[in-house]
Motif scaffolding. Structure first.
Motif, short mmCIF file in Angstrom:
data_model
loop_
_atom_site.label_atom_id
_atom_site.label_comp_id
_atom_site.label_asym_id
_atom_site.label_seq_id
_atom_site.Cartn_x
_atom_site.Cartn_y
_atom_site.Cartn_z
N GLN A 185 0.81 -1.23 0.00
CA GLN A 185 0.00 0.00 0.00
C GLN A 185 0.84 1.28 0.00
O GLN A 185 0.49 2.26 -0.63
CB GLN A 185 -0.92 -0.01 1.24
CG GLN A 185 -1.73 1.26 1.39
CD GLN A 185 -2.75 1.19 2.51
OE1 GLN A 185 -3.18 0.11 2.93
NE2 GLN A 185 -3.15 2.35 3.01
N LEU A 186 1.97 1.26 0.73
CA LEU A 186 2.72 2.50 0.94
C LEU A 186 3.78 2.71 -0.14
O LEU A 186 4.37 1.76 -0.65
CB LEU A 186 3.40 2.48 2.31
CG LEU A 186 2.47 2.33 3.53
CD1 LEU A 186 3.29 2.30 4.82
CD2 LEU A 186 1.45 3.46 3.58
N GLY A 236 9.71 -0.74 -5.28
CA GLY A 236 10.16 0.59 -5.70
C GLY A 236 9.94 1.65 -4.64
O GLY A 236 10.46 2.76 -4.75
N GLY A 237 9.16 1.32 -3.61
CA GLY A 237 8.91 2.26 -2.50
C GLY A 237 10.20 2.51 -1.72
O GLY A 237 11.15 1.73 -1.81
N ILE A 238 10.21 3.64 -1.00
CA ILE A 238 11.45 4.05 -0.33
C ILE A 238 11.26 4.19 1.18
O ILE A 238 10.26 4.76 1.63
CB ILE A 238 11.95 5.41 -0.89
CG1 ILE A 238 12.11 5.39 -2.41
CG2 ILE A 238 13.23 5.87 -0.18
CD1 ILE A 238 13.40 4.81 -2.92
N VAL A 239 12.24 3.69 1.94
CA VAL A 239 12.33 3.98 3.37
C VAL A 239 13.37 5.08 3.54
O VAL A 239 14.50 4.94 3.06
CB VAL A 239 12.77 2.75 4.20
CG1 VAL A 239 12.89 3.12 5.68
CG2 VAL A 239 11.79 1.60 4.03
N PHE A 253 16.49 3.54 1.47
CA PHE A 253 16.50 2.15 1.02
C PHE A 253 15.29 1.90 0.13
O PHE A 253 14.19 2.32 0.45
CB PHE A 253 16.47 1.21 2.23
CG PHE A 253 17.58 1.51 3.20
CD1 PHE A 253 18.85 1.01 3.01
CD2 PHE A 253 17.35 2.37 4.27
CE1 PHE A 253 19.88 1.33 3.88
CE2 PHE A 253 18.37 2.71 5.15
CZ PHE A 253 19.64 2.19 4.96
N ARG A 254 15.56 1.19 -0.99
CA ARG A 254 14.48 0.92 -1.95
C ARG A 254 13.94 -0.49 -1.73
O ARG A 254 14.70 -1.44 -1.57
CB ARG A 254 15.01 1.04 -3.38
CG ARG A 254 13.91 1.05 -4.41
CD ARG A 254 14.41 1.13 -5.87
NE ARG A 254 15.79 1.49 -5.99
CZ ARG A 254 16.24 2.73 -6.17
NH1 ARG A 254 15.41 3.74 -6.26
NH2 ARG A 254 17.53 2.97 -6.27
#
Ligand code: SAM
Length: 249
Positions: free
Chosen positions: A137-138, A175-178, A240-241
């Motif tokens: 979701q994020l 592909g989301g990022i922290v 981080f990806r």
């Protein structure tokens, strides 16, 4: 403590309508809950089916974990007005403070509609993340100046760990990022080590990191970051990806 925390059994049961009232789907027909018809015929034996919470037109996509007093949240909301941004905070009074802060900002900006996309939720993110968010979701998770828990026996309370990173990987889309930032070199090393060792993450290179406008906002907007600034401390950033899901044979 946790037993006073309210959390949904699953993301579908989470009621976001009070946090983002302007995004509630209008004229949403309540779904006929399974068993409802039988319930009418035999009211004594059937418990009422749970009512599905009101739906939003879109999902929360950005989460600020341990948002504190909400400095980052209220800086991000107007730069991404099409995205629902959520702060998660465990302390009751601090969560209340952020809720009031958002209320005031919405009121002050009611002509433009800014800040309608910002919300805050009291939660222990070490325990209930998958209760709130669906898989993938994020698109962004921020972890800003997390409590360092210096002593080795307290390391298990750090909000970055192999287990928690798996939860972050679950709720993030590929592909989301922290985004992480800390003034504690040892904690920076710990976060880098735990994300780099995790099979679902890779570190984002420095050039790409510095080209991301949200990094500068993260460096300057949080209350803890401002304190570090005043004390002329160092700020260590790492992104981080979330890697694509592995293809199973
Ligand atoms: N991110 C903010 C900033 O940079 O100003 C606050 C940083 S403060 C040092 C860490 C915050 O994380 C505190 O407000 C604390 O209450 C919150 N926190 C700690 N553990 C948490 C948990 N398990 N779930 C949610 N919030 C947590």
């Amino acid at each position: 403590s946790d037993h006073q925390l309210v959390y949904p059994p699953c993301p579908e049961q989470m009621d976001w309508s009070t946090l983002y009232p302007d995004y509630v789907v209008q004229d949403d027909e309540p779904e006929a809950a399974p068993g409802a018809a039988e319930g009418e015929a035999n009211q004594e034996t059937t418990t009422p089916a749970p009512v599905r919470p009101k739906r939003l037109t879109q999902d929360v996509e950005v989460a600020d974990i341990g948002c504190g007093f909400g400095g980052l949240l209220v800086a991000l909301a107007p730069v991404m007005p099409e995205t629902l941004v959520l702060g998660l905070e465990i302390r009751v009074s601090v969560t209340q403070f952020v809720e009031d802060r958002i209320k005031v900002l919405r009121h002050q900006n009611k002509d433009t509609g800014l800040y309608r996309n910002a919300g805050v939720l009291r939660a222990n993110t070490m325990k209930f993340m998958p209760n709130f968010f669906k898989q993938g979701q994020l698109s962004k998770i921020f972890i800003c100046f997390p409590d360092p828990h210096f002593k080795a026996r307290k390391h298990k309370q750090r909000i970055v760990s192999t287990t928690l990173n798996s939860e972050y990987a679950y709720v993030l889309k590929p592909g989301g990022i922290v985004y992480t930032i800390t003034d504690v070199p040892d904690l920076h090393g710990w976060m880098v080590q735990h994300f780099e060792a995790h099979p679902m993450f890779e570190r984002v290179g420095e050039e790409e990191q510095e080209a991301d406008p949200l990094v500068e906002i993260m460096r300057t907007a949080t209350e803890e970051g401002k304190k570090v600034e005043r004390n002329k401390g160092q700020k260590h950033v790492a992104l981080f990806r979330r890697l694509p899901d592995p293809v199973l044979p």
